[in-house]
Design an enzyme around this catalytic site. Structure first.
Site, PDB file in Angstrom:
ATOM      1  N   ASN A 284      48.800   3.019   6.208  1.00 17.86           N
ATOM      2  CA  ASN A 284      47.577   3.172   5.424  1.00 17.86           C
ATOM      3  C   ASN A 284      47.533   2.225   4.238  1.00 17.86           C
ATOM      4  OD1 ASN A 284      45.098   4.465   4.544  1.00 17.86           O
ATOM      5  ND2 ASN A 284      46.313   5.538   3.005  1.00 17.86           N
TER       6      ASN A 284
ATOM      7  N   HIS B 207      41.324   7.232   4.494  1.00 16.31           N
ATOM      8  CA  HIS B 207      39.907   6.973   4.710  1.00 16.31           C
ATOM      9  C   HIS B 207      39.671   6.394   6.103  1.00 16.31           C
ATOM     10  CE1 HIS B 207      39.665   7.259   0.325  1.00 16.31           C
ATOM     11  NE2 HIS B 207      38.353   7.199   0.408  1.00 16.31           N
TER      12      HIS B 207
END
Length: 355
Positions: free
Chosen positions: A198, A166
């Site tokens: 991440n 994201h």
């Protein structure tokens, strides 16, 4: 910009080539050519051509240039030898950015690299206080607003070794299930290293942005990928090299990611604390200080080809990391698990540590 300013970049390199690249960009003259300053223009045919091409700026809503313009009566008339704009009869080649305006974000998608160029979000204490969304109800989605041949696809990420990372985190859109669902479009995703980045340091940086709302009533964030050059020791030359995933290979794997943060004091015409960070798309130790990744906003601009805060006057600017403490809070998954015993009862655990 002084050499001392860009010396910061050399000191804050996180991955190979990050700081050196930022410093390299600083050497370029700030004087821009007229070509660089101009907006998209198109030379259009006229009934009576002029000696020089006549350019008409295109508005964002125009896909093709206008079909004709009026020529001032005082303009000398000569016969044009060529008409490059005649090509537009068959279509405008681009580039075209796919802009998506959703509930919690606005994104600009790069069709060539199949990644967003930038994604903008806004968080406030009120938006983070509402918890109506749950990511367990969200699913990753291909963005059908992007033409199929340019679209990032779910299959591209399958067994690629990268997370669907994201750019605007789902946790920033918990105020609405629909808003959270929209953060799962692949136009809000880039291939990111999972373990160590991440799922770790990048997540801590996202948490840092949310914690800023304890000090600032309004926080706006621009996030996106970078593809930075690295010096090859074999010939001492600089090369931009990145992996491409998918079948056929089409989705670029960024070498780095940036966040540019605008922390507002909430007053009309008030102060804005600016902070820019560039992180390598690679595992980062959790004990690495966040300030090691701080760079001047201008360094991100030069590396990305984008511009930030051009309309924000200097007297309203502050440096974020001088205005507040720039540090991540490490919340290890394993440590959180230790907070619960086998009987499911919550137990005391060591507090998170700031870095």
């Amino acid at each position: 910009m002084s050499k001392a300013t860009f010396a910061i970049i050399a000191a804050v390199s996180a991955g190979a080539g990050a700081a050196a690249t930022a410093a390299m960009y600083s050497l370029r003259s700030d004087t821009k050519s007229e070509t660089a300053k101009s907006t998209s223009t198109a030379v259009v045919p006229v009934p009576v051509p002029t000696p020089s091409p006549v350019s008409v700026p295109m508005s964002p809503s125009q896909v093709f240039p206008p079909t004709g313009i009026e020529v001032p009566s005082t303009t000398p008339v000569t016969k044009a030898l060529v008409d490059p704009a005649g090509l537009f009869e068959y279509g405008f080649p681009g580039p075209i950015s796919d802009i998506a305006t959703r509930r919690a974000l606005i994104s600009s998608f790069d069709r060539r690299l199949r990644n967003p160029q930038w994604v903008v979000e806004h968080i406030t204490p009120a938006s983070l206080a509402v918890r109506d969304g749950d990511r367990k109800h969200s699913v990753f989605l291909e963005d059908e607003a992007v033409p199929e041949k340019f679209r990032a696809k779910l299959q591209d990420y399958f067994r690629s070794g990268y997370d669907r990372g994201h750019q605007v985190p789902a946790a920033d859109a918990k105020w609405s299930q629909a808003a959270m669902d929209e953060t799962f479009y692949l136009t809000n995703m880039c291939p990111q290293v999972g373990e160590g980045f991440n799922r770790d340091y990048w997540a801590h940086l996202e948490d840092f942005c949310r914690r800023l709302t304890a000090t600032y009533p309004s926080v706006r964030i621009v996030t996106g990928p970078l593809y930075l050059p690295k010096r090859d020791p074999a010939d001492n030359k600089w090369y931009v090299r990145y992996e491409v995933i998918g079948n056929p290979p089409s989705v670029a794997v960024p070498t780095h990611f940036y966040k540019v943060i605008f922390a507002e004091d909430g007053k009309a015409g008030g102060q804005v604390a600016l902070g820019a960070f560039v992180l390598p798309n690679a595992p980062i130790p959790n004990d690495k200080p966040l300030t090691d990744f701080e760079v001047p906003v201008e360094a991100v601009e030069r590396a990305s080809g984008l511009e930030f805060a051009t309309k924000l006057p200097p007297q309203r600017r502050r440096r974020l990391c001088a205005d507040t403490t720039c540090a991540i809070v490490v919340r290890e998954y394993a440590e959180r698990q230790k907070a619960f015993g086998r009987d499911g009862q919550k137990r005391l655990a060591a507090p998170p540590r700031a870095v």
